[in-house]
Design a protein around this motif. Sequence first.
Motif, PDB file in Angstrom:
ATOM      1  N   TYR A   4       0.841  -1.199   0.000  1.00 46.33           N
ATOM      2  CA  TYR A   4       0.000   0.000   0.000  1.00 46.33           C
ATOM      3  C   TYR A   4       0.879   1.254   0.000  1.00 46.33           C
ATOM      4  CZ  TYR A   4      -3.979  -3.019   0.989  1.00 46.33           C
ATOM      5  OH  TYR A   4      -4.963  -3.974   0.911  1.00 46.33           O
ATOM      6  N   TYR A   7      -0.501   4.944  -0.154  1.00 47.77           N
ATOM      7  CA  TYR A   7      -1.054   5.460   1.093  1.00 47.77           C
ATOM      8  C   TYR A   7       0.074   5.931   2.021  1.00 47.77           C
ATOM      9  CZ  TYR A   7      -5.487   3.442  -0.382  1.00 47.77           C
ATOM     10  OH  TYR A   7      -6.623   3.140  -1.077  1.00 47.77           O
ATOM     11  N   SER A  13      -4.095   6.410   5.931  1.00 50.68           N
ATOM     12  CA  SER A  13      -4.374   4.980   6.059  1.00 50.68           C
ATOM     13  C   SER A  13      -5.052   4.459   4.792  1.00 50.68           C
ATOM     14  CB  SER A  13      -5.268   4.719   7.276  1.00 50.68           C
ATOM     15  OG  SER A  13      -6.589   5.100   7.001  1.00 50.68           O
ATOM     16  N   LYS A  14      -5.001   3.150   4.622  1.00 51.86           N
ATOM     17  CA  LYS A  14      -5.634   2.549   3.442  1.00 51.86           C
ATOM     18  C   LYS A  14      -7.151   2.597   3.521  1.00 51.86           C
ATOM     19  CE  LYS A  14      -4.962  -2.109   5.230  1.00 51.86           C
ATOM     20  NZ  LYS A  14      -4.265  -3.364   5.042  1.00 51.86           N
ATOM     21  N   LYS A  63      -8.531   3.650  -7.727  1.00 44.66           N
ATOM     22  CA  LYS A  63      -8.248   3.352  -6.316  1.00 44.66           C
ATOM     23  C   LYS A  63      -8.692   1.931  -5.987  1.00 44.66           C
ATOM     24  CE  LYS A  63      -9.283   4.998  -1.613  1.00 44.66           C
ATOM     25  NZ  LYS A  63      -9.676   3.723  -1.067  1.00 44.66           N
ATOM     26  N   ASP A  67      -6.265  -1.011  -4.814  1.00 39.28           N
ATOM     27  CA  ASP A  67      -6.494  -1.720  -3.557  1.00 39.28           C
ATOM     28  C   ASP A  67      -6.565  -3.232  -3.782  1.00 39.28           C
ATOM     29  OD1 ASP A  67      -6.505   0.666  -2.162  1.00 39.28           O
ATOM     30  OD2 ASP A  67      -8.689   0.786  -2.007  1.00 39.28           O
ATOM     31  N   CYS A  70      -3.119  -4.546  -4.301  1.00 35.71           N
ATOM     32  CA  CYS A  70      -2.414  -4.575  -3.017  1.00 35.71           C
ATOM     33  C   CYS A  70      -2.846  -5.769  -2.174  1.00 35.71           C
ATOM     34  CB  CYS A  70      -2.650  -3.276  -2.250  1.00 35.71           C
ATOM     35  SG  CYS A  70      -1.848  -1.844  -3.001  1.00 35.71           S
TER      36      CYS A  70
END
Length: 139
Positions: A4, A7, A13-14, A63, A67, A70
Amino acid sequence: MDPYEYYTILECSKTASVEEIRRAYHKLALQFHPDKIINGEVSTEKFQQIEEAWRILKDSESKAEYDAECRQAELERENILVYSRITSKELNVTEDKEFMTYQCRCGSNYVVHKEDLEEKNNELHIPCQECTFVIIIET
């Protein structure tokens, strides 16, 4: 490397909202803008990292894709072999209508109880009955 990383670059924060990410971006962009000299050095590289992170995280679609990548990297780091990422709509109903299945590439099945699919906005990690692969079901 932190999966991540964007971030981390933006110091949020994620789970941060788009508004929180925007505020973090603006703060850091002002702080590390190439026109500013920090400790006798121009901060071009840091500023480029901030810009790249913002480019990905400001758009909800990119995004979400980032995510997901990740999360996959985290799973791979934990040595979990993910065969597929699917939605509950891709599952097949069993004859008794109590379970849902998905066929693995080994020929066996992933089996999930229908009740487990009721919680929305969740990820279920279901192991194959025969091999070491896992599927991720997004509800």
